[in-house]
Scaffold this motif. Structure first.
Motif, PDB file in Angstrom:
ATOM      1  N   ALA A  52       6.243   8.071 114.428  1.00  0.00           N
ATOM      2  CA  ALA A  52       7.631   7.704 114.702  1.00  0.00           C
ATOM      3  C   ALA A  52       8.027   8.321 116.030  1.00  0.00           C
ATOM      4  N   ALA A  53       8.843   7.628 116.812  1.00  0.00           N
ATOM      5  CA  ALA A  53       9.287   8.159 118.105  1.00  0.00           C
ATOM      6  C   ALA A  53      10.693   7.658 118.429  1.00  0.00           C
ATOM      7  N   ASN A  54      11.489   8.547 119.045  1.00  0.00           N
ATOM      8  CA  ASN A  54      12.808   8.108 119.514  1.00  0.00           C
ATOM      9  C   ASN A  54      12.906   8.194 121.035  1.00  0.00           C
ATOM     10  N   SER A  55      11.782   8.447 121.695  1.00  0.00           N
ATOM     11  CA  SER A  55      11.760   8.551 123.161  1.00  0.00           C
ATOM     12  C   SER A  55      11.424   7.211 123.811  1.00  0.00           C
ATOM     13  N   VAL A  68       4.862  11.081 124.197  1.00  0.00           N
ATOM     14  CA  VAL A  68       4.112  11.590 123.042  1.00  0.00           C
ATOM     15  C   VAL A  68       3.771  13.057 123.267  1.00  0.00           C
ATOM     16  N   ALA A  69       4.004  13.869 122.256  1.00  0.00           N
ATOM     17  CA  ALA A  69       3.650  15.288 122.327  1.00  0.00           C
ATOM     18  C   ALA A  69       2.141  15.436 122.499  1.00  0.00           C
ATOM     19  N   ARG A  70       1.750  16.404 123.320  1.00  0.00           N
ATOM     20  CA  ARG A  70       0.309  16.619 123.533  1.00  0.00           C
ATOM     21  C   ARG A  70      -0.375  17.083 122.258  1.00  0.00           C
ATOM     22  N   ALA A  77       5.171  12.408 109.371  1.00  0.00           N
ATOM     23  CA  ALA A  77       4.422  13.458 108.653  1.00  0.00           C
ATOM     24  C   ALA A  77       2.937  13.313 108.980  1.00  0.00           C
ATOM     25  N   ARG A  78       2.281  14.431 109.222  1.00  0.00           N
ATOM     26  CA  ARG A  78       0.845  14.388 109.528  1.00  0.00           C
ATOM     27  C   ARG A  78       0.021  14.050 108.296  1.00  0.00           C
ATOM     28  N   GLY A  79      -1.146  13.464 108.522  1.00  0.00           N
ATOM     29  CA  GLY A  79      -2.061  13.244 107.407  1.00  0.00           C
ATOM     30  C   GLY A  79      -2.375  11.787 107.179  1.00  0.00           C
ATOM     31  N   VAL A 121      19.579   4.639 113.161  1.00  0.00           N
ATOM     32  CA  VAL A 121      20.069   5.459 114.269  1.00  0.00           C
ATOM     33  C   VAL A 121      19.759   6.927 113.985  1.00  0.00           C
ATOM     34  N   PHE A 122      19.292   7.640 115.004  1.00  0.00           N
ATOM     35  CA  PHE A 122      18.991   9.071 114.890  1.00  0.00           C
ATOM     36  C   PHE A 122      19.963   9.822 115.777  1.00  0.00           C
ATOM     37  N   PHE A 123      20.717  10.772 115.195  1.00  0.00           N
ATOM     38  CA  PHE A 123      21.751  11.491 115.935  1.00  0.00           C
ATOM     39  C   PHE A 123      21.886  12.902 115.393  1.00  0.00           C
ATOM     40  N   ALA A 163      19.964  13.805 112.249  1.00  0.00           N
ATOM     41  CA  ALA A 163      20.254  13.087 111.004  1.00  0.00           C
ATOM     42  C   ALA A 163      20.151  11.581 111.235  1.00  0.00           C
ATOM     43  N   TYR A 164      20.014  10.864 110.142  1.00  0.00           N
ATOM     44  CA  TYR A 164      19.879   9.415 110.213  1.00  0.00           C
ATOM     45  C   TYR A 164      21.203   8.744 109.884  1.00  0.00           C
ATOM     46  N   GLY A 165      21.480   7.655 110.574  1.00  0.00           N
ATOM     47  CA  GLY A 165      22.678   6.881 110.304  1.00  0.00           C
ATOM     48  C   GLY A 165      22.410   5.436 110.657  1.00  0.00           C
TER      49      GLY A 165
HETATM   50  C1  LIG Z   1      13.306  10.723 114.489  1.00  0.00           C
HETATM   51  C2  LIG Z   1      11.988  11.208 115.036  1.00  0.00           C
HETATM   52  C3  LIG Z   1      11.675  10.977 116.360  1.00  0.00           C
HETATM   53  C4  LIG Z   1      10.463  11.418 116.896  1.00  0.00           C
HETATM   54  N1  LIG Z   1      10.187  11.151 118.198  1.00  0.00           N
HETATM   55  C5  LIG Z   1       9.009  11.551 118.723  1.00  0.00           C
HETATM   56  C6  LIG Z   1       8.682  11.233 120.068  1.00  0.00           C
HETATM   57  O1  LIG Z   1       9.438  10.595 120.796  1.00  0.00           O
HETATM   58  N2  LIG Z   1       7.479  11.669 120.540  1.00  0.00           N
HETATM   59  C7  LIG Z   1       6.598  12.365 119.756  1.00  0.00           C
HETATM   60  O2  LIG Z   1       5.517  12.731 120.240  1.00  0.00           O
HETATM   61  N3  LIG Z   1       6.879  12.668 118.475  1.00  0.00           N
HETATM   62  C8  LIG Z   1       8.050  12.274 117.945  1.00  0.00           C
HETATM   63  N4  LIG Z   1       8.332  12.553 116.639  1.00  0.00           N
HETATM   64  C9  LIG Z   1       7.319  13.257 115.838  1.00  0.00           C
HETATM   65  C10 LIG Z   1       6.174  12.307 115.432  1.00  0.00           C
HETATM   66  O3  LIG Z   1       6.659  11.225 114.645  1.00  0.00           O
HETATM   67  C11 LIG Z   1       5.084  13.018 114.584  1.00  0.00           C
HETATM   68  O4  LIG Z   1       5.677  13.926 113.748  1.00  0.00           O
HETATM   69  C12 LIG Z   1       4.096  13.732 115.446  1.00  0.00           C
HETATM   70  O5  LIG Z   1       3.478  12.802 116.298  1.00  0.00           O
HETATM   71  C13 LIG Z   1       3.021  14.461 114.585  1.00  0.00           C
HETATM   72  O6  LIG Z   1       2.266  13.556 113.870  1.00  0.00           O
HETATM   73  P1  LIG Z   1       0.792  13.129 114.339  1.00  0.00           P
HETATM   74  O7  LIG Z   1      -0.007  14.376 114.541  1.00  0.00           O
HETATM   75  O8  LIG Z   1       0.314  12.276 113.215  1.00  0.00           O
HETATM   76  O9  LIG Z   1       0.927  12.360 115.626  1.00  0.00           O
HETATM   77  C14 LIG Z   1       9.540  12.121 116.083  1.00  0.00           C
HETATM   78  C15 LIG Z   1       9.856  12.353 114.741  1.00  0.00           C
HETATM   79  C16 LIG Z   1      11.064  11.918 114.222  1.00  0.00           C
HETATM   80  C17 LIG Z   1      11.365  12.168 112.771  1.00  0.00           C
END
Ligand SMILES: Cc1cc2nc3c(=O)[nH]c(=O)nc-3n(C[C@H](O)[C@H](O)[C@H](O)COP(=O)(O)O)c2cc1C
Length: 179
Positions: free
Chosen positions: A51-54, A69-71, A103-105, A163-165, A168-170
């Motif tokens: 999931a991503a909001n970026s 995406v997070a490294r 969630a991981r896994g 919506v994410f704010f 929290a979700y809305g």
């Molecule tokens: C609302 C929401 C937005 C998120 N946005 C991002 C994002 O923009 N970039 C990102 O790397 N992870 C984001 N995350 C976290 C990832 O969904 C995920 O937790 C993370 O990639 C770890 O899981 P993985 O190891 O399976 O990739 C977000 C999580 C939530 C709940």
């Protein structure tokens, strides 16, 4: 509201220091939608994603979008290895999908229904809109990577968004959406 900026004297200059927790809190005031980036694992063929909001639109010609995406992500390297995936914009009823994919896994797709996009990547049932995309270029950016993707197919419904704010979700009331 008072600004809380700390200063340090490294290199003889006074440099502002942004506290990560404060940055997360302040940036959380920017209301966003949420996307699920989904694809198939190259080895097992199993669906994977995050999931991503970026997410943002970048260019109309060529048709480019981007997300960060997070490294530390374990799912992005699997999506990246195939290089094509679906960006699903989540609808108001898909908070559980967001929680599961963040969630991981191996349980990310447990109980979720989907159909393949033209390239086979998962299009989640009840998503608000979806785009099939291929990896165009990646840019390192601190502890994240900016991923630019080229769109190949796209489709939208008239469902309301998730919506994410402020953590929290809305949603958005249907009557406020301009048709
Ligand atoms: C609302 C929401 C937005 C998120 N946005 C991002 C994002 O923009 N970039 C990102 O790397 N992870 C984001 N995350 C976290 C990832 O969904 C995920 O937790 C993370 O990639 C770890 O899981 P993985 O190891 O399976 O990739 C977000 C999580 C939530 C709940």
């Amino acid at each position: 509201m008072a600004a809380t900026t700390t200063t340090t004297a490294s290199s003889g200059a006074s440099m502002p220091v942004v506290d990560p927790a404060q940055m997360r809190d302040v940036l959380g005031h920017f209301a966003t939608g949420v996307v699920a980036i989904t694809g198939l694992d190259a080895d097992s063929g199993a669906p994977t994603g995050l999931a991503a909001n970026s997410f943002t639109s970048v260019s109309l010609d060529p048709p480019l979008v981007a997300f960060c995406v997070a490294r530390t992500s374990t799912s992005w390297p699997r999506l990246r290895a195939v290089g094509e995936y679906t960006v699903n914009i989540l609808s108001g009823g898909q908070e559980h999908v967001c929680r599961q994919l963040s969630a991981r896994g191996d349980e990310k797709f447990r109980g979720l229904s989907w159909n393949p996009s033209p390239c086979g990547a998962p299009v989640l049932d009840e998503c608000l809109a979806w785009m099939e995309a291929e990896l165009e270029v990646e840019h390192p950016a601190g502890d994240h990577t900016i991923v630019v993707s080229r769109l190949r197919h796209l489709h939208a419904s008239d469902l309301a968004p998730l919506v994410f704010f402020r953590g929290a979700y809305g949603g958005v009331a249907h009557s406020t959406i301009q048709e």
